[in-house]
Design an enzyme around this catalytic site. Structure first.
Site, mmCIF file in Angstrom:
data_model
loop_
_atom_site.group_PDB
_atom_site.id
_atom_site.type_symbol
_atom_site.label_atom_id
_atom_site.label_comp_id
_atom_site.label_asym_id
_atom_site.label_seq_id
_atom_site.Cartn_x
_atom_site.Cartn_y
_atom_site.Cartn_z
ATOM 1 N N ARG A 48 0.865 -1.133 0.120
ATOM 2 C CA ARG A 48 0.083 0.031 0.133
ATOM 3 C C ARG A 48 0.942 1.269 0.181
ATOM 4 N NH1 ARG A 48 -2.999 -3.294 3.636
ATOM 5 N NH2 ARG A 48 -2.137 -2.109 5.443
ATOM 6 N N LYS A 138 -12.258 14.660 4.828
ATOM 7 C CA LYS A 138 -13.415 14.197 4.234
ATOM 8 C C LYS A 138 -14.203 13.233 5.059
ATOM 9 C CE LYS A 138 -14.114 10.230 1.293
ATOM 10 N NZ LYS A 138 -13.609 9.594 0.418
ATOM 11 N N GLU A 179 -19.188 14.895 2.032
ATOM 12 C CA GLU A 179 -19.570 13.894 1.089
ATOM 13 C C GLU A 179 -20.801 13.015 1.256
ATOM 14 O OE1 GLU A 179 -16.422 11.187 -0.019
ATOM 15 O OE2 GLU A 179 -17.434 10.570 -1.820
ATOM 16 N N LYS A 221 -18.765 17.484 -1.686
ATOM 17 C CA LYS A 221 -18.337 16.601 -2.719
ATOM 18 C C LYS A 221 -19.564 15.557 -2.819
ATOM 19 C CE LYS A 221 -15.104 12.617 -3.156
ATOM 20 N NZ LYS A 221 -13.901 11.913 -3.244
HETATM 21 P P1 13P Z 1 -14.507 7.345 -6.563
HETATM 22 O O1 13P Z 1 -14.366 8.627 -7.209
HETATM 23 O O2 13P Z 1 -13.909 6.063 -6.924
HETATM 24 O O3 13P Z 1 -16.143 7.412 -6.417
HETATM 25 O O4 13P Z 1 -14.196 7.735 -5.208
HETATM 26 C C1 13P Z 1 -14.116 9.062 -4.557
HETATM 27 C C2 13P Z 1 -14.321 8.903 -3.245
HETATM 28 O O5 13P Z 1 -13.439 9.642 -2.594
HETATM 29 C C3 13P Z 1 -15.143 8.231 -2.578
HETATM 30 O O6 13P Z 1 -15.483 8.613 -1.139
#
Ligand code: 13P
Length: 342
Positions: A48, A138, A179, A221
């Site tokens: 990772r 986030k 998000e 987001k």
């Molecule tokens: P994806 O663009 O693969 O959907 O991932 C963005 C992300 O941070 C999801 O939490």
């Protein structure tokens, strides 16, 4: 304005500066394992670290990428030469961000629905993350479309948690990326996605207001308004762009610092084309529209790499190509020809 507010205002503006977006590389340990399974690589702390080093150090990214969202483990890791990842990012003008939620768990009494956890102890974790260099955070909420869902209970529980998270971030001087993701995995048509997204965003901004979150230092987001993956009728690029913009105009206050999209399972090129069409045809919106893709930026890179040292440079080139295409999409200047040249 206090120093802290001024710094958050600068961070939020820089995240969505013209032609720049966010690279999401914050997959949790189970999620990155799923991604590695597709290229038959074992997920270990070192594999990772090595993959994240490839993503973080691709030279030239800073022209297109304003920030990268990291997972807790990655924020604490270093390059093979011993430089902490946040340090190498800041040196290149890329802001470190951190995923702080603890994942989506089953919502009691609501089969098929999830609520994101992680508020307990968050104040202390945010303070540590700030010391480690994080400038934005986030938290992802997941809203599922299905028979009689999403329920009000699911939308409201997630909106409330997002708002409490955002208020804690701002208290710590960290810009919250809020998000709510309406998933695109079902067989619903685009209008059902519109309905669920509108309802979710209304509830999220209501909750942010109730908790006293300053929208000037907040980034949304969100998903685009798209047809479910299993729907037999797939909306065209123009319809996705029109319905997404209409949904945002109906729900998102003009004071918000910016909006970035997740890719959510769209192909890399479609995610770029959708963003481009919005920015090409709508150039007078109250907020910048940019990207914060995970899969749509990483997939071609991950495949090219396949865990082999000899593919390292080609994998970084594949990443840079997607970053450049999406940067152009922020300006409405992306064309298909760019894919042919790649
Ligand atoms: P994806 O663009 O693969 O959907 O991932 C963005 C992300 O941070 C999801 O939490």
């Amino acid at each position: 304005m206090s120093d802290m507010k001024q710094q958050m205002a600068q961070t939020a503006a820089a995240m969505v500066a013209q032609g720049k977006g966010i690279l999401a590389i914050d997959e949790s340990t189970p999620t990155i394992k799923k991604r590695f399974d597709t290229i038959e690589i074992e997920s270990t702390e070192e594999s990772r670290r090595s993959y994240r080093e490839l993503l973080i150090t691709a030279s030239g990214s800073e022209e297109f990428i304003s920030g990268m969202i990291l997972f807790d483990e990655t924020l604490r890791q270093q390059t093979r030469d011993g430089v902490p990842f946040p340090e190498i990012m800041v040196d290149r003008g890329i802001m470190p961000g951190i995923k702080v939620d603890k994942g989506a768990k089953d919502l009691a009494g609501h089969p098929g629905e999830k609520v994101t956890e992680g508020l307990d102890g968050l104040r202390d974790r945010l303070s540590e993350y700030r010391d480690l260099g994080a400038r934005f955070a986030k938290w992802r909420a997941v809203i599922t479309i299905g028979d009689h869902i999403p329920s009000n209970a699911c939308i409201e529980a997630n909106a409330h948690a997002l708002a409490r998270y955002a208020a804690l971030c701002q208290e710590a001087g960290i810009v919250p990326m809020v998000e709510p993701e309406v998933l695109m995995d079902a067989d619903n048509d685009i209008d059902v996605c519109y309905w669920a997204t509108e309802k979710t965003l209304r509830s999220v901004f209501n909750a942010l207001n109730n908790q006293g979150v300053a929208l000037e230092y907040t980034i949304l987001k969100t998903n685009m308004v798209v047809s479910g993956k299993k729907c037999s009728i797939q909306a065209c690029v123009q319809e996705v762009a029109d319905k997404t913009v209409r949904c945002l105009l109906n729900t998102v206050p003009a004071a918000l610092a910016g909006i970035v999209f997740l890719s959510g399972g769209q192909s890399a090129t479609l995610a770029t084309a959708h963003l481009n069409d919005m920015n090409r045809r709508y150039n007078n919106l109250p907020w910048p529209l940019s990207f914060s893709y995970g899969r749509a930026l990483q997939e071609p890179c991950l495949k090219t790499w396949s865990g082999k040292a000899e593919n390292y440079d080609a994998a970084q080139a594949a990443l840079l190509h997607r970053e450049k295409c999406n940067s152009l999409a922020c300006l409405g200047q992306y064309t298909d020809d760019l894919e042919k040249a790649a």
